[in-house]
Write a protein that holds these residues in place. Structure first.
Motif, PDB file in Angstrom:
ATOM      1  N   GLU A   1      10.003  25.174  29.355  1.00  0.00           N
ATOM      2  CA  GLU A   1       8.658  24.786  29.825  1.00  0.00           C
ATOM      3  C   GLU A   1       8.769  23.034  29.520  1.00  0.00           C
ATOM      4  O   GLU A   1       8.982  22.500  28.611  1.00  0.00           O
ATOM      5  CB  GLU A   1       7.518  24.882  28.927  1.00  0.00           C
ATOM      6  CG  GLU A   1       6.148  24.630  29.304  1.00  0.00           C
ATOM      7  CD  GLU A   1       4.959  25.034  28.632  1.00  0.00           C
ATOM      8  OE1 GLU A   1       3.653  24.709  28.919  1.00  0.00           O
ATOM      9  OE2 GLU A   1       5.059  25.756  27.721  1.00  0.00           O
ATOM     10  N   GLY A   2       8.359  22.411  30.671  1.00  0.00           N
ATOM     11  CA  GLY A   2       8.539  21.026  30.927  1.00  0.00           C
ATOM     12  C   GLY A   2       9.874  20.304  30.956  1.00  0.00           C
ATOM     13  O   GLY A   2      10.171  19.064  31.169  1.00  0.00           O
ATOM     14  N   LEU A   3      11.000  21.193  31.107  1.00  0.00           N
ATOM     15  CA  LEU A   3      12.355  20.818  31.096  1.00  0.00           C
ATOM     16  C   LEU A   3      13.056  20.751  32.309  1.00  0.00           C
ATOM     17  O   LEU A   3      14.022  20.140  32.509  1.00  0.00           O
ATOM     18  CB  LEU A   3      13.305  21.622  29.916  1.00  0.00           C
ATOM     19  CG  LEU A   3      13.048  21.398  28.505  1.00  0.00           C
ATOM     20  CD1 LEU A   3      13.948  22.589  27.838  1.00  0.00           C
ATOM     21  CD2 LEU A   3      12.935  19.971  28.176  1.00  0.00           C
ATOM     22  N   LYS A   4      12.456  21.525  33.178  1.00  0.00           N
ATOM     23  CA  LYS A   4      13.105  21.799  34.701  1.00  0.00           C
ATOM     24  C   LYS A   4      13.346  20.612  35.437  1.00  0.00           C
ATOM     25  O   LYS A   4      14.165  20.396  36.347  1.00  0.00           O
ATOM     26  CB  LYS A   4      12.685  23.035  35.336  1.00  0.00           C
ATOM     27  CG  LYS A   4      13.007  24.183  34.583  1.00  0.00           C
ATOM     28  CD  LYS A   4      12.517  25.492  35.617  1.00  0.00           C
ATOM     29  CE  LYS A   4      12.916  26.701  34.768  1.00  0.00           C
ATOM     30  NZ  LYS A   4      12.451  28.110  35.551  1.00  0.00           N
ATOM     31  N   HIS A   5      12.127  19.756  35.361  1.00  0.00           N
ATOM     32  CA  HIS A   5      12.449  18.355  35.780  1.00  0.00           C
ATOM     33  C   HIS A   5      13.283  17.233  35.616  1.00  0.00           C
ATOM     34  O   HIS A   5      14.034  16.857  36.379  1.00  0.00           O
ATOM     35  CB  HIS A   5      10.967  17.787  35.927  1.00  0.00           C
ATOM     36  CG  HIS A   5      10.674  16.375  36.719  1.00  0.00           C
ATOM     37  ND1 HIS A   5      10.822  16.533  37.930  1.00  0.00           N
ATOM     38  CD2 HIS A   5      10.793  15.037  36.267  1.00  0.00           C
ATOM     39  CE1 HIS A   5      10.488  15.167  38.179  1.00  0.00           C
ATOM     40  NE2 HIS A   5      10.560  14.349  37.399  1.00  0.00           N
ATOM     41  N   ASP A   6      13.526  17.408  34.239  1.00  0.00           N
ATOM     42  CA  ASP A   6      14.468  16.402  33.751  1.00  0.00           C
ATOM     43  C   ASP A   6      15.742  17.042  33.378  1.00  0.00           C
ATOM     44  O   ASP A   6      16.889  15.962  33.277  1.00  0.00           O
ATOM     45  CB  ASP A   6      13.881  15.618  32.475  1.00  0.00           C
ATOM     46  CG  ASP A   6      12.604  15.006  32.623  1.00  0.00           C
ATOM     47  OD1 ASP A   6      12.787  14.245  33.692  1.00  0.00           O
ATOM     48  OD2 ASP A   6      11.784  15.163  31.923  1.00  0.00           O
TER      49      ASP A   6
ATOM     50  N   ASN B   1      13.080  20.968  22.175  1.00  0.00           N
ATOM     51  CA  ASN B   1      12.993  22.580  21.925  1.00  0.00           C
ATOM     52  C   ASN B   1      14.423  23.089  21.638  1.00  0.00           C
ATOM     53  O   ASN B   1      14.436  24.356  21.682  1.00  0.00           O
ATOM     54  CB  ASN B   1      12.504  23.102  23.012  1.00  0.00           C
ATOM     55  CG  ASN B   1      11.221  22.690  23.741  1.00  0.00           C
ATOM     56  OD1 ASN B   1      10.334  22.068  22.795  1.00  0.00           O
ATOM     57  ND2 ASN B   1      11.038  22.636  25.019  1.00  0.00           N
TER      58      ASN B   1
END
Length: 238
Positions: free
Chosen positions: A155-160, A121
């Motif tokens: 979106e989908g980035l906070k885990h990694d 992104n």
């Protein structure tokens, strides 16, 4: 490039694109064409035909910049930046350790060459953001440093990844140009630039608005003997 554009229209130094290229030190016409298009967004032929206008960069006024450690810093321009999102790899940097061991620089270089390409992104694939945050719990002895990319969504980035969301605001943007590769931009150059920025803000009608600032570095511009970095300081009217 700006001087050569004037020659293209006037016919000075020859009537062809090749003549102009050779006059300005290019060994090959195609090298000049690529450089001209990279600078202005059109080819020399398109410009000569009068189908596009270009923005010239005039010779700079030396009164508008200050020498700082193998480079110069320019008086600021101003931008309004919307809410922005960042993803990267955060580290807490002790100020004293950073001055002695360049820990922020080492962390940033390691991130850029090892992990930057994996971030999804990205808004601008070649742009490195060095985001410094001043959490109150660290006090004056440390900061959080987030080498990162600006992204369109978290979106989908906070885990990694470590992430940050910065509110919309006004910035003073100081451009620094140095005679070295950006990976060698350390706390010593940056501290002198920040001192210059602090002096500027004390005589300006502004104050720092938020507990952060960041460096914006376009890696596509980097060379072994060329560093260009924009330092963004959030400001508000006093």
């Amino acid at each position: 490039m700006s001087a050569s554009a004037h020659d293209l229209l006037s016919g000075r130094n020859g009537s062809t694109v090749l003549d102009t290229a050779l006059c300005y030190g290019f060994d090959h016409e195609q090298s000049y064409i690529r450089a001209f298009k990279r600078q202005f967004g059109v080819t020399p032929a398109q410009f000569r035909r009068g189908t596009a206008e270009i923005q010239l960069v005039e010779r700079c006024d030396p009164s508008r910049f200050t020498e700082i450690r193998r480079g110069v810093v320019f008086e600021p321009t101003f931008v309004m930046k919307p809410r922005s999102l960042y993803a990267g790899r955060k580290a807490t940097i002790a100020i004293a350790d950073n001055f002695e061991h360049h820990t922020a620089n080492a962390h940033g270089v390691s991130f850029f060459y090892g992990e930057y390409a994996k971030i999804p992104n990205k808004l601008k694939p070649n742009v490195y953001i060095g985001l410094t945050l001043y959490p109150p719990e660290h006090g004056p002895n440390a900061t959080d440093y987030l080498p990162s990319a600006e992204v369109s969504s978290l979106e989908g980035l906070k885990h990694d990844w470590d992430t940050a969301e910065i509110p919309a605001g006004k910035y003073a943007v100081f451009k620094y140009i140095g005679r070295f590769h950006p990976e060698h931009l350390t706390i010593h150059q940056l501290n002198d630039i920040w001192n210059y920025m602090d002096e500027w803000i004390t005589r300006s009608p502004y104050e720092q608005a938020h507990g952060h600032h960041f460096e914006y570095i376009d890696a596509s511009l980097a060379r072994q003997d060329y560093c260009e970095a924009d330092l963004y300081l959030p400001i508000r009217d006093i």
